[in-house]
Motif scaffolding. Structure first.
Motif, PDB file in Angstrom:
ATOM      1  N   SER A   1       0.831  -1.208   0.000  1.00 36.36           N
ATOM      2  CA  SER A   1       0.000   0.000   0.000  1.00 36.36           C
ATOM      3  C   SER A   1       0.861   1.251   0.000  1.00 36.36           C
ATOM      4  O   SER A   1       0.584   2.208  -0.739  1.00 36.36           O
ATOM      5  N   ILE A   2       1.896   1.247   0.804  1.00 36.57           N
ATOM      6  CA  ILE A   2       2.808   2.396   0.851  1.00 36.57           C
ATOM      7  C   ILE A   2       3.502   2.578  -0.505  1.00 36.57           C
ATOM      8  O   ILE A   2       3.605   3.695  -1.015  1.00 36.57           O
ATOM      9  N   THR A   3       3.928   1.474  -1.111  1.00 37.72           N
ATOM     10  CA  THR A   3       4.564   1.538  -2.418  1.00 37.72           C
ATOM     11  C   THR A   3       3.611   2.091  -3.474  1.00 37.72           C
ATOM     12  O   THR A   3       3.997   2.918  -4.312  1.00 37.72           O
ATOM     13  N   THR A   4       2.355   1.655  -3.437  1.00 34.51           N
ATOM     14  CA  THR A   4       1.357   2.138  -4.390  1.00 34.51           C
ATOM     15  C   THR A   4       1.129   3.638  -4.229  1.00 34.51           C
ATOM     16  O   THR A   4       1.048   4.380  -5.225  1.00 34.51           O
ATOM     17  N   ILE A   5       1.069   4.105  -2.997  1.00 35.31           N
ATOM     18  CA  ILE A   5       0.894   5.542  -2.749  1.00 35.31           C
ATOM     19  C   ILE A   5       2.083   6.318  -3.299  1.00 35.31           C
ATOM     20  O   ILE A   5       1.918   7.376  -3.926  1.00 35.31           O
ATOM     21  N   GLN A   6       3.285   5.802  -3.098  1.00 33.43           N
ATOM     22  CA  GLN A   6       4.474   6.474  -3.621  1.00 33.43           C
ATOM     23  C   GLN A   6       4.439   6.529  -5.153  1.00 33.43           C
ATOM     24  O   GLN A   6       4.791   7.546  -5.746  1.00 33.43           O
ATOM     25  N   ASP A   7       3.991   5.433  -5.772  1.00 33.27           N
ATOM     26  CA  ASP A   7       3.848   5.420  -7.231  1.00 33.27           C
ATOM     27  C   ASP A   7       2.823   6.457  -7.687  1.00 33.27           C
ATOM     28  O   ASP A   7       3.045   7.176  -8.671  1.00 33.27           O
ATOM     29  N   MET A   8       1.705   6.545  -6.982  1.00 37.04           N
ATOM     30  CA  MET A   8       0.657   7.498  -7.350  1.00 37.04           C
ATOM     31  C   MET A   8       1.156   8.937  -7.246  1.00 37.04           C
ATOM     32  O   MET A   8       0.822   9.779  -8.092  1.00 37.04           O
ATOM     33  N   LYS A   9       1.967   9.229  -6.229  1.00 37.04           N
ATOM     34  CA  LYS A   9       2.549  10.578  -6.103  1.00 37.04           C
ATOM     35  C   LYS A   9       3.459  10.877  -7.295  1.00 37.04           C
ATOM     36  O   LYS A   9       3.429  11.981  -7.840  1.00 37.04           O
ATOM     37  N   GLU A  10       4.234   9.895  -7.696  1.00 33.77           N
ATOM     38  CA  GLU A  10       5.126  10.068  -8.833  1.00 33.77           C
ATOM     39  C   GLU A  10       4.322  10.291 -10.123  1.00 33.77           C
ATOM     40  O   GLU A  10       4.655  11.167 -10.926  1.00 33.77           O
ATOM     41  N   TRP A  11       3.261   9.517 -10.313  1.00 34.12           N
ATOM     42  CA  TRP A  11       2.419   9.688 -11.507  1.00 34.12           C
ATOM     43  C   TRP A  11       1.775  11.074 -11.524  1.00 34.12           C
ATOM     44  O   TRP A  11       1.686  11.704 -12.571  1.00 34.12           O
ATOM     45  N   MET A  12       1.330  11.528 -10.361  1.00 33.66           N
ATOM     46  CA  MET A  12       0.685  12.833 -10.291  1.00 33.66           C
ATOM     47  C   MET A  12       1.695  13.929 -10.620  1.00 33.66           C
ATOM     48  O   MET A  12       1.372  14.891 -11.329  1.00 33.66           O
ATOM     49  N   THR A  13       2.918  13.788 -10.139  1.00 31.33           N
ATOM     50  CA  THR A  13       3.974  14.756 -10.460  1.00 31.33           C
ATOM     51  C   THR A  13       4.208  14.797 -11.968  1.00 31.33           C
ATOM     52  O   THR A  13       4.328  15.879 -12.562  1.00 31.33           O
ATOM     53  N   GLN A  14       4.242  13.622 -12.589  1.00 30.07           N
ATOM     54  CA  GLN A  14       4.425  13.565 -14.039  1.00 30.07           C
ATOM     55  C   GLN A  14       3.240  14.206 -14.770  1.00 30.07           C
ATOM     56  O   GLN A  14       3.431  14.904 -15.774  1.00 30.07           O
ATOM     57  N   ASP A  15       2.026  13.961 -14.270  1.00 31.69           N
ATOM     58  CA  ASP A  15       0.848  14.571 -14.897  1.00 31.69           C
ATOM     59  C   ASP A  15       0.890  16.096 -14.799  1.00 31.69           C
ATOM     60  O   ASP A  15       0.511  16.794 -15.745  1.00 31.69           O
ATOM     61  N   ILE A  16       1.354  16.603 -13.673  1.00 29.99           N
ATOM     62  CA  ILE A  16       1.490  18.065 -13.520  1.00 29.99           C
ATOM     63  C   ILE A  16       2.512  18.589 -14.518  1.00 29.99           C
ATOM     64  O   ILE A  16       2.269  19.577 -15.220  1.00 29.99           O
ATOM     65  N   GLU A  17       3.675  17.921 -14.598  1.00 33.58           N
ATOM     66  CA  GLU A  17       4.736  18.358 -15.506  1.00 33.58           C
ATOM     67  C   GLU A  17       4.312  18.292 -16.966  1.00 33.58           C
ATOM     68  O   GLU A  17       4.722  19.119 -17.777  1.00 33.58           O
ATOM     69  N   ASN A  18       3.470  17.313 -17.316  1.00 31.04           N
ATOM     70  CA  ASN A  18       3.014  17.139 -18.701  1.00 31.04           C
ATOM     71  C   ASN A  18       1.784  17.977 -19.031  1.00 31.04           C
ATOM     72  O   ASN A  18       1.297  17.937 -20.161  1.00 31.04           O
ATOM     73  N   GLY A  19       1.275  18.714 -18.046  1.00 30.21           N
ATOM     74  CA  GLY A  19       0.107  19.558 -18.272  1.00 30.21           C
ATOM     75  C   GLY A  19      -1.203  18.799 -18.357  1.00 30.21           C
ATOM     76  O   GLY A  19      -2.189  19.309 -18.890  1.00 30.21           O
ATOM     77  N   ASN A  20      -1.240  17.575 -17.829  1.00 27.51           N
ATOM     78  CA  ASN A  20      -2.460  16.765 -17.867  1.00 27.51           C
ATOM     79  C   ASN A  20      -3.444  17.100 -16.756  1.00 27.51           C
ATOM     80  O   ASN A  20      -4.580  16.633 -16.786  1.00 27.51           O
TER      81      ASN A  20
END
Length: 76
Positions: free
Chosen positions: A30-49
């Protein structure tokens, strides 16, 4: 009678241990999944999604959940 009691006690201890191992595994995943989700969200912000403010709100909420899970694991 003593052998029966020892057998039951041993089986109970073994099942408790396997349940605890499974719970620790689930918490870790669960902790690993949350960390992955934070990383994906950061990428979405950077990509303008996603709107940066909304994305940061999601990241902040995920960090809070991650911190709560880590505190729970450390206090067990």
């Amino acid at each position: 009678m003593k052998k029966l009691f020892l057998s039951i006690a041993t089986l109970s201890l073994m099942s408790f241990t396997s349940v605890e191992i499974y719970q620790n595994y689930v918490l870790g995943e669960s902790i690993t999944t949350i960390q992955d989700m934070k990383e994906w969200m950061t990428q979405d912000i950077e990509n303008g999604n996603i709107d940066p403010e909304l994305g940061q709100t999601y990241i902040d909420n995920l960090e809070q959940v991650e911190n709560d899970l880590i505190k729970y694991v450390n206090n067990k």
